[in-house]
Scaffold this motif. Sequence first.
Motif, mmCIF file in Angstrom:
data_model
loop_
_atom_site.group_PDB
_atom_site.id
_atom_site.type_symbol
_atom_site.label_atom_id
_atom_site.label_comp_id
_atom_site.label_asym_id
_atom_site.label_seq_id
_atom_site.Cartn_x
_atom_site.Cartn_y
_atom_site.Cartn_z
ATOM 1 N N ILE A 166 0.988 -1.262 0.074
ATOM 2 C CA ILE A 166 0.209 -0.118 -0.169
ATOM 3 C C ILE A 166 1.050 1.199 0.072
ATOM 4 C CG2 ILE A 166 -1.665 1.343 1.259
ATOM 5 C CD1 ILE A 166 -2.768 -1.052 0.018
ATOM 6 N N LYS A 167 0.920 2.060 -0.939
ATOM 7 C CA LYS A 167 1.254 3.451 -0.787
ATOM 8 C C LYS A 167 1.008 4.349 0.316
ATOM 9 C CE LYS A 167 1.743 3.506 -5.898
ATOM 10 N NZ LYS A 167 1.443 4.317 -7.063
ATOM 11 N N LEU A 169 -0.247 7.106 2.681
ATOM 12 C CA LEU A 169 -1.192 8.181 2.485
ATOM 13 C C LEU A 169 -0.462 9.521 2.974
ATOM 14 C CD1 LEU A 169 -4.691 6.728 3.407
ATOM 15 C CD2 LEU A 169 -3.563 6.804 1.259
ATOM 16 N N GLU A 173 -4.723 13.475 2.857
ATOM 17 C CA GLU A 173 -5.389 12.239 2.797
ATOM 18 C C GLU A 173 -6.217 11.684 4.020
ATOM 19 O OE1 GLU A 173 -2.889 11.501 -1.457
ATOM 20 O OE2 GLU A 173 -2.626 10.239 0.292
ATOM 21 N N THR A 206 -7.421 10.332 -4.490
ATOM 22 C CA THR A 206 -5.989 9.842 -4.454
ATOM 23 C C THR A 206 -5.806 8.691 -3.417
ATOM 24 O OG1 THR A 206 -5.292 11.998 -5.270
ATOM 25 C CG2 THR A 206 -3.656 10.433 -4.138
ATOM 26 N N ALA A 207 -6.481 8.942 -2.065
ATOM 27 C CA ALA A 207 -6.363 7.775 -1.141
ATOM 28 C C ALA A 207 -6.817 6.549 -1.634
ATOM 29 C CB ALA A 207 -6.991 8.364 0.094
ATOM 30 N N LYS A 209 -7.174 5.393 -4.531
ATOM 31 C CA LYS A 209 -6.560 4.805 -5.497
ATOM 32 C C LYS A 209 -5.229 4.342 -4.802
ATOM 33 C CE LYS A 209 -3.870 5.650 -9.804
ATOM 34 N NZ LYS A 209 -3.540 6.790 -10.971
ATOM 35 N N LYS A 210 -4.629 4.832 -3.820
ATOM 36 C CA LYS A 210 -3.495 4.348 -3.079
ATOM 37 C C LYS A 210 -4.062 2.897 -2.461
ATOM 38 C CE LYS A 210 -0.784 8.612 -2.698
ATOM 39 N NZ LYS A 210 -0.144 9.305 -1.307
#
Length: 229
Positions: A166-167, A169, A173, A206-207, A209-210
Amino acid sequence: MSHHDRHIWNREPRRLAAFEVAIRDVVGKFGLKFFLVSVFPEAARAGLLDNLITTNWPDDLLQSYRSTDMFTQSNIVAKLKESVLPVSSEQLLFARAERGGVASQIGGVFYDDGFACNVGISPHDAKARQYLFMLSGSDCSNAELADLVFDLMTALDDLTRGSGEIKLLSRKEIECLRWSAAGKSSDEIAVILGLSSHTVTAYLKTAIKKLGVTTRIQAVVAAYRLKLL
């Protein structure tokens, strides 16, 4: 866990076993007794065994229900096709009333076996695949639906999520997700954080998607699971 699970799911046996344990824990936590989890039935694959993931229904009851071929025509499936909201009822949800004697017969068996109260939930995973959770017991008074849905989605997320990293946050975010978890809309979050609604929406997208999910509620569940909130 039945062998049909592995026919439908190309998943690790340990992950499936952990999912069943999680569902049993949820059922017990909310004072319920029985569960059935399946892929939501579609025309191309409509039978119960074609969709079943796991269940703790008694074998004789499961066989009786399968023999009536009522799964895709059941009240609970019909109701969940019309609404994304959970369905909770003391009425029989596993058969259609217009089936007359058959429905009455099946209804009596369910009631005798402790299916007096039923809850149906139809969540989606990160790939937008739809599922069907049917939980039952003698009393649903302890089943707070919001908490129940959250716990079930957490279990589903653990089952269906890939093993990729997981990228991380960003702080903004996480703040937007935290306020979203509190029930705030994008406009309300914008006021609280002193941002524009467009910026809040961008942070949330964005959150999402990450985290590898598709909706805000899935992102909140995933963030809680990862102890980010």
